[in-house]
Design an enzyme around this catalytic site. Structure first.
Site, PDB file in Angstrom:
ATOM      1  CB  CYS A   2      -1.118   0.077   1.189  1.00  0.00           C
ATOM      2  SG  CYS A   2      -2.110  -1.248   1.282  1.00  0.00           S
ATOM      3  NE  ARG A  28       4.738   1.440  -0.247  1.00  0.00           N
ATOM      4  CZ  ARG A  28       5.603   1.133   0.354  1.00  0.00           C
ATOM      5  NH1 ARG A  28       6.992   1.319   0.127  1.00  0.00           N
ATOM      6  NH2 ARG A  28       5.490   0.577   1.900  1.00  0.00           N
ATOM      7  CD1 TRP A  90      -0.462  -5.815  -3.724  1.00  0.00           C
ATOM      8  CD2 TRP A  90      -0.962  -6.892  -1.419  1.00  0.00           C
ATOM      9  NE1 TRP A  90      -0.221  -7.218  -3.614  1.00  0.00           N
ATOM     10  CE2 TRP A  90      -0.334  -7.708  -2.431  1.00  0.00           C
ATOM     11  CE3 TRP A  90      -1.047  -7.099  -0.082  1.00  0.00           C
ATOM     12  CZ2 TRP A  90      -0.324  -9.113  -1.959  1.00  0.00           C
ATOM     13  CZ3 TRP A  90      -1.211  -8.499   0.240  1.00  0.00           C
ATOM     14  CH2 TRP A  90      -0.601  -9.489  -0.685  1.00  0.00           C
ATOM     15  CG  ASN A 116       1.491   0.071   4.498  1.00  0.00           C
ATOM     16  OD1 ASN A 116       1.115  -1.169   4.203  1.00  0.00           O
ATOM     17  ND2 ASN A 116       2.573   0.422   4.187  1.00  0.00           N
ATOM     18  N   GLY A 117      -1.000  -1.820   6.612  1.00  0.00           N
ATOM     19  CA  GLY A 117      -0.495  -2.844   7.700  1.00  0.00           C
ATOM     20  C   GLY A 117      -1.666  -3.560   7.804  1.00  0.00           C
ATOM     21  CD  GLU A 485      16.359 -13.129  -9.491  1.00  0.00           C
ATOM     22  OE1 GLU A 485      15.795 -13.651  -8.289  1.00  0.00           O
ATOM     23  OE2 GLU A 485      15.842 -11.932  -9.745  1.00  0.00           O
ATOM     24  CE  LYS A 489      12.859 -10.828 -11.278  1.00  0.00           C
ATOM     25  NZ  LYS A 489      13.464 -10.780 -10.060  1.00  0.00           N
ATOM     26  CD  GLU A 492       9.092 -11.424  -9.392  1.00  0.00           C
ATOM     27  OE1 GLU A 492       9.140 -10.874  -8.448  1.00  0.00           O
ATOM     28  OE2 GLU A 492      10.307 -11.251 -10.116  1.00  0.00           O
ATOM     29  CG  HIS A 508      17.155 -37.091  -7.136  1.00  0.00           C
ATOM     30  ND1 HIS A 508      17.401 -38.386  -7.093  1.00  0.00           N
ATOM     31  CD2 HIS A 508      18.158 -36.363  -7.313  1.00  0.00           C
ATOM     32  CE1 HIS A 508      18.723 -38.162  -7.082  1.00  0.00           C
ATOM     33  NE2 HIS A 508      19.077 -37.270  -7.287  1.00  0.00           N
ATOM     34  CE  LYS A 601      11.157  -2.610  -6.495  1.00  0.00           C
ATOM     35  NZ  LYS A 601      11.668  -3.941  -6.944  1.00  0.00           N
TER      36      LYS A 601
HETATM   37  C1  G6P Z   1       8.520  -8.848  -2.840  1.00  0.00           C
HETATM   38  C2  G6P Z   1       8.718  -8.430  -4.367  1.00  0.00           C
HETATM   39  C3  G6P Z   1       9.984  -9.107  -4.856  1.00  0.00           C
HETATM   40  C4  G6P Z   1      11.232  -9.157  -3.911  1.00  0.00           C
HETATM   41  C5  G6P Z   1      10.846  -9.428  -2.485  1.00  0.00           C
HETATM   42  C6  G6P Z   1      11.920  -8.976  -1.448  1.00  0.00           C
HETATM   43  O1  G6P Z   1       8.079 -10.127  -2.836  1.00  0.00           O
HETATM   44  O2  G6P Z   1       7.846  -8.931  -5.295  1.00  0.00           O
HETATM   45  O3  G6P Z   1      10.499  -8.841  -6.076  1.00  0.00           O
HETATM   46  O4  G6P Z   1      12.431  -9.672  -4.056  1.00  0.00           O
HETATM   47  O5  G6P Z   1       9.614  -8.761  -2.004  1.00  0.00           O
HETATM   48  O6  G6P Z   1      11.981  -7.489  -1.333  1.00  0.00           O
HETATM   49  P1  G6P Z   1      13.184  -6.900  -0.666  1.00  0.00           P
HETATM   50  O7  G6P Z   1      12.851  -5.325  -0.899  1.00  0.00           O
HETATM   51  O8  G6P Z   1      13.385  -7.234   0.567  1.00  0.00           O
HETATM   52  O9  G6P Z   1      14.280  -6.995  -1.503  1.00  0.00           O
END
Ligand code: G6P
Length: 606
Positions: A2, A28, A90, A116-117, A485, A489, A492, A508, A601
């Site tokens: 948020c 956010r 959010w 927010n929270g 990673e 990507k 996502e 396995h 994010k």
């Molecule tokens: C969220 C985001 C990810 C990010 C993760 C950790 O899940 O969608 O893209 O990697 O948080 O975020 P940070 O700000 O702690 O790196």
């Protein structure tokens, strides 16, 4: 999660300023948005905001979905105001609907609140408020706040500030709350856990969840700490939520530039941020030496070092364990931060925890750090955002220097973390110059990868993958972290199910899923893992799988090939083709790569 933005000042177009502020915070949360402004009876073009006449009403605009390009169609486009607050949501409690979006009002429409929270004890409070005759319009936990404030401000005649303190201290959970009302020229806010930053401009004050939102107006900020409360009026007043006493605000200066926070010539932030990577690595290689040497000395002394992070940051942690083992011959442990709570019984005052985080606000990281602090362990924060919670929790701190990252899927912050981990591991082995040479070669290779003809090849592979439902990615050694990673990507931003796994684990279980035409991306650097991973690729091909190789040499087993030069570590350069594949997959599928569905994010709720 948020986004919160507030404005009070001498300009008459608060709604437009808040709208623009929310645009910078949309990463956010983007389920819905809303703005509340205090509509004054007579607007003065005053320098002294305390003299604004403010008998009036609160006007609200709320909509479901992302923010529109412009505020034109809103009733706000013609409404003047010098005070207001806005929110991008959010969803946690209650679906994505207009009534559930913020701001929320009390029964009399005189108090507007953003939140927010998560309020963990809202059920009981809501029942009591309903029994007392309060009327609720939403399914949110947030809506109890304006009703509680109403009791204190309208019935008990308290100031908004005192009412906020009373209300906030009744709530359980990690929250940031902002309120305005009709009869005072002020924004009042309180927080514990969720971020809130005050921007101090000339004749104007701002409040935001992130300094990037404030950057277009001022670089002077106050990072609110937990259990603090502010009143923004003609000046900033800071108070303790615990005893209500006044505190001295500390004004800091943000080093980021506004250019770093805008899209510029790029169609999406994700593409812009991928393109910024060569410069970020170069800066780390050239200017981080002293800080890296200082941190390496602390790591050497620690008895037990642990990397923790979430999502992309966890993959950087995993990469760090390979780097520390291979380069520094130094043992470190890692775990996803959300699991570390269940794994930290062995922490002692000699332990060192290294949290990696872009935002510096991820609650899954903050929680175990609180526990580690209680055990007396040392914290070395490696984060991107100055003044963030995890930054402040660090006994030692290092900023990533990646600049503001706006796309939800992290790219440049990941690369910055890996560059720093490379520097640290070489520093532990007393070979820092080698790390700098390696990173400067990496700069050139990434620069080549993000340009033609490499881009054409990556787009061709993206086109091939765009019709697939499942993709597998394998790597061994450090390339395993890259596989995780890379898979993250792709899933996502393209919503294609993509699974990263160590090449050796394939047989396995997961090999049961390989069928005619199943794509598998194989990371095959020319190192000790090469022959074994090519064998794995051959096993997949024998079952009908289609192999996309990422390597310096073309192998006969590859059906498609993306060339990446070997520079001693597949942890940094080999990630870039995945970032670009993910980006082009989203574009081909007509998805917004910057704002993937359901994600946020900065994850400040559990
Ligand atoms: C969220 C985001 C990810 C990010 C993760 C950790 O899940 O969608 O893209 O990697 O948080 O975020 P940070 O700000 O702690 O790196």
């Amino acid at each position: 999660m948020c986004g919160i933005f507030g404005y009070i000042g001498s300009k008459p177009n608060a709604s437009q300023i808040i709208f623009e502020g929310l645009k910078t915070l949309e990463y956010r949360g983007y389920d819905s948005w809303g703005i509340a402004i205090q509509k004054q009876e007579s607007i003065r073009q005053a320098q002294d905001v305390s003299r604004i006449k403010n008998k009036g009403r609160i006007e609200i605009e709320k909509q479901v979905g992302k923010l529109p390009a412009k505020l034109f169609n809103s009733k706000f486009s013609t409404l003047n105001s010098q005070l207001g607050i806005g929110h991008t949501r959010w969803a946690t409690h209650g679906g994505v609907t207009v009534p559930n979006s913020h701001p929320h009002l009390d029964c009399t429409d005189q108090i507007a609140v953003l939140h927010n929270g998560i309020i963990e004890n809202y059920h009981g409070i809501k029942e009591k408020l309903i029994q007392d005759g309060h009327k609720f319009k939403s399914e949110t936990d947030t809506e109890i706040i304006p009703h509680l404030l109403e009791n204190y401000v309208l019935n008990k005649k308290m100031s908004l500030l005192d009412a906020m303190r009373k209300t906030f201290n009744q709530l359980n959970g990690l929250n940031a709350i902002v309120a305005i009302n009709t009869n005072s020229s002020e924004i009042v806010a309180a927080k514990n856990g969720s971020p809130l930053i005050v921007g101090v401009g000339k004749d104007e004050l701002f409040l935001a969840s992130d300094s990037a939102g404030i950057l277009p107006h001022t670089k002077k900020v106050i990072f609110m700490k937990d259990n603090e409360m502010v009143r923004l009026g003609s000046s900033v007043e800071l108070f303790s939520l615990l005893d209500g006493k006044a505190l001295k605000p500390e004004i800091e200066t943000v080093s980021w530039d506004i250019e770093q926070a805008v899209r510029g010539k790029y169609k999406h932030f994700m593409l812009k941020e991928i393109n910024e990577q060569p410069l970020i690595i170069e800066t780390i290689a050239k200017s981080y030496t002293n800080k890296i040497v200082e941190l390496a000395t602390i790591i050497k002394k620690a008895k037990g070092t642990f990397f923790i992070g979430s999502g992309t940051a966890f993959h950087a942690c995993l990469a760090g364990t390979y780097l520390f083992s291979n380069i520094a011959k130094h043992h470190v442990n890692t775990a996803p931060a959300s699991e570390f709570n269940y794994l930290e019984d062995f922490l002692t005052p000699n332990s060192l925890i290294i949290p990696l985080s872009q935002s510096g606000e991820t609650i899954d990281v903050v929680e175990p750090l609180n526990h580690a602090k209680k055990k007396g362990s040392t914290i070395m924060s490696i984060v991107n955002v100055l003044g963030s919670t995890i930054y402040r929790m660090g006994d030692h701190k290092l900023l990533l220097g990646a600049g503001p990252e706006k796309a939800v899927a992290s790219t440049k912050a990941y690369i910055a973390k890996i560059a720093i981990l490379i520097m640290l591991s070489y520093a532990l082995a007393d070979k820092l110059d080698e790390a700098k040479r390696l990173l400067l070669q990496t700069v050139k290779e990434i620069d080549r990868l993000i340009k033609q003809p490499s881009l054409t090849q990556i787009k061709k592979v993206a086109k091939f993958l765009s019709s697939k439902e499942h993709i597998y990615v394998i790597g061994r050694g450090g390339a395993y972290a890259t596989a995780l990673e890379g898979a993250l990507k792709i899933k996502e931003v393209s919503y294609i199910h993509t699974e990263g796994l160590p090449g050796g684990e394939l047989k396995h279980g997961t090999i049961a899923l390989i069928d005619k035409g199943t794509p598998c991306i194989v990371l095959a650097p020319n190192d000790e893992t090469h022959d074994a991973i090519i064998s794995n690729a051959t096993e997949i091909k024998a079952r009908g799988g289609v192999i996309v190789g990422i390597s310096s040499k073309k192998s006969p087993v590859f059906d498609q090939w993306i060339e990446v030069k070997d520079l001693g570590s597949p942890l940094i350069t080999h990630v870039v083709p995945f970032q670009l594949l993910a980006y082009y997959l989203a574009v081909i599928k007509k998805l917004d790569p910057d704002k993937p569905r359901n994600l946020a994010k900065s994850v400040t709720v559990k």
